[in-house]
Scaffold this active site. Sequence first.
Site, PDB file in Angstrom:
ATOM      1  N   LYS A  91       6.424  -3.966   4.447  1.00 26.12           N
ATOM      2  CA  LYS A  91       5.146  -4.617   4.139  1.00 26.12           C
ATOM      3  C   LYS A  91       4.491  -5.150   5.408  1.00 26.12           C
ATOM      4  CE  LYS A  91       4.849  -7.379   0.578  1.00 26.12           C
ATOM      5  NZ  LYS A  91       5.209  -8.461  -0.378  1.00 26.12           N
ATOM      6  N   ASN A  99      -4.399  -5.016   7.370  1.00 25.80           N
ATOM      7  CA  ASN A  99      -5.158  -6.256   7.534  1.00 25.80           C
ATOM      8  C   ASN A  99      -5.764  -6.389   8.923  1.00 25.80           C
ATOM      9  OD1 ASN A  99      -4.796  -7.213   4.897  1.00 25.80           O
ATOM     10  ND2 ASN A  99      -2.787  -8.054   5.396  1.00 25.80           N
ATOM     11  N   TYR A 145      11.946   0.167   9.038  1.00 28.46           N
ATOM     12  CA  TYR A 145      11.255  -0.052  10.309  1.00 28.46           C
ATOM     13  C   TYR A 145      10.648   1.245  10.833  1.00 28.46           C
ATOM     14  CZ  TYR A 145      10.570  -1.681  15.136  1.00 28.46           C
ATOM     15  OH  TYR A 145      10.031  -2.030  16.361  1.00 28.46           O
TER      16      TYR A 145
END
Length: 326
Positions: A91, A99, A145
């Site tokens: 996330k 974002n 990752y």
Amino acid sequence: MKKRVLITGGAGFIGSHLCARLLRENNDVLCVDNFYTGSRSNVAELAHQSAFELLRHDVSFPLYVEVDEIYNLACPASPVHYQRDPVQTTKTSVMGAINMLGLAKRLRIPVLQASTSEVYGDPDVHPQPEAYRGRVSITGPRACYDEGKRCAETLFFDYQRQHRLPIRVARIFNTYGPHMHPQDGRVVSNFIIQALTGEPITLYGDGSQTRSFCYVDDLVEGLVRLMAMDQGLEAPVNLGNPVEITIAELAHRIIDLCGSGSAIVYRPLPQDDPTQRCPDIGRAQNLLHWTPKVALDDGLKRTIAYFEALLAGPGGTVSPLLRAAS
């Protein structure tokens, strides 16, 4: 011209050095971190500067600020930390990228993504050029990752194509230096702490696997040069040191530099751990006129001095953080 620069993950290992560098160049710096692996102590010496602002925030949630540039470094980078909460790691990489790209799109400003050599997985091409597409397990314990960073790169280049956003993507190879987390499980910090405390040096596998190690000041120089590019970036850029060394040789070098009597013990190699990792930095040399300058022994001496100070702690007592790591 003075700029206001946002650095996500700014209280982390690399981020804190980047904050200090940009402040020295007379910029205003907004350091954003949720302190999952970053530390206020990494930026404590910057806190008194009026040009520095520290904000606690998780980049998996939107951020509404006014800045001129964005360095997106937020994400735990060591297996110990990113595997502790793999869903949150993914996330952070994916939602954090969305974002920060959304913020950059609104402000029409450059945004740099700190990607990783882990996108190459366990490579069958050596050294690794940016055109190599990688050999990555999508279901293994490192995938949160590796695949999170790969997806973030996809998002960056899609925003460039769809929204004409000025992006930069740096694929960062193994980096070391002061402000490394003493419990991050990475090989340089592990070996140094074990050598300084007289504990056995833990070597995974037979020690023949190779890495290349870039000192943090050299890495930050590469990031700053990449951000300063005038022309658009059509591909990622490797940033790392092309001088390769086996892990066994690194262990012996650190033992010697620490003057340690630590023995070496062997443990099984973790799943999906790469056997070779070394960057082809031809693109960085051509585009950025960048090559690492700090020799490994010099960088290790500076890093050892940092951990020696941590080990001593205030008033000569052992730092609790370092004691827990030893």
